[in-house]
Scaffold this motif. Sequence first.
Motif: not given
Length: 441
Positions: A26-40
């Motif tokens: 699910c990580l690559p689909a997540c806009p917040t993870y993609n922008r911030l790079g923070d697992e949290n």
Amino acid sequence: MTTAKLAGAMEAQRERLLPCVHCGFCLPACPTYNRLGDENDSPRGRLHLMQAVVEGRLDPESDAFQVHIDRCLGCRACEPVCPSGVEYGTLLELARETASTARAPDGLTRGLLTVMASRMLREILFLGGRTLRVTGLASVMVDVLGRIRFAGRLRFALAMLSATRPSVRLGQGVMADGMESQDTEIKDAHAPRVGVGSVGILRGCVQEGLYGRVNDATARTLDVNGYEVRTVTRQDCCGALHAHGGALTAARNLATRNIKAFERAGVDWVVVSAAGCGATMKEYGVLFEGDPMEERARAFSAKVRDVSELLAETGPRSGASVDCTLAYDHPCHLMHAQGISSEPLKVLEAVPGADVRVIAKADECCGGAGIYGMTHPDLGSRIGGDKIAAVRDAGADLVCTPNPGCMMQIGAGFCMEGDAQEAVHPVEVLDESYQRAGYYR
Ligand code: SF4
Ligand code: SF4
């Protein structure tokens, strides 16, 4: 409420958390993870935080829980890519209920939820909004506030309001004249079609207050396609904003009013033209899990359809030519939460002359997510900025997307840059096509 009780509330969701195998798909689909790079700030990270609260290892009042749960857009792009079928959207609403019980949400969010839960307060708010819009004051203030420091949130709110204005270009500007329709076509239109049934339209809160024309276009286009459109009185806001904000009791109260109103109307289908509302209404059964209303809620949800689903199912009647180019964007709550992506495009196929260009990364959130642009201005504008760039690249006359939140967010992004790009709903384009065909004479 004590921490132990809060953790107890999350305990009920233990089973929903268990399917996560921490694979990270699910990580690559997540806009917040993609922008911030923070697992949290990824779906997997947030599920870890929820699990820690359930097990009593993390205080729900802690920044770790509050900040990262709050920063989620609720776009649900993580759901369709999850091989384990984790019900992220439901878990997020429950986590937000826990978070907001532990620590009161900000005043802006609380104020918005209070106003939306009251018919009288929201009518006052939207009357004021429409006045600012129709007088042009909203867009003037967007320009003026652009020169004032610390006015960013107010400016964005006014830009969102300004973006709700009806499209001038759709009605008169770039389009070619419509062809003359034949009398037989007009007679055929509106004639009841076997098997399509009766519909009641959810008018909604923001949708009715600022996009009443989309509700009217929904009713007219369904009527042309043979549906019996019934008026449903005493309906209310669908409760989506409340559910997404974790105010689940308020969401259930609003949902109860709608269930009763549509039951009284006895319609075959509950039709909605706002993707966010449709996603929530299709999940009323989950909202009432374990409640005496659950069975009625599930029966209600089974009847909910996005307007594009019904029109695509019967094959929308073709209208007259509307020559235009449309930059189409998929709303998250239609594509990810309801699995609907081809249906709105089928609706647009019924409009001769409409050149539909699906924008790059149309499956990614526009950053709308309620009032995310005001509560998270920096991250919201980064996500929104990427969407604006994709729309520009499409080089179209109009933005087209079937959700009021996305129409406001994308329109506001352009407005903030001094660009009067207009946003329309697919049924508005079909409606214009039908007007030109003479179906409403
Ligand atoms: S939510 Fe689904 S995709 Fe994401 S880590 Fe868990 S199992 Fe994998
Ligand atoms: S809902 Fe959207 S922002 Fe939230 S975790 Fe899932 S993909 Fe990321």
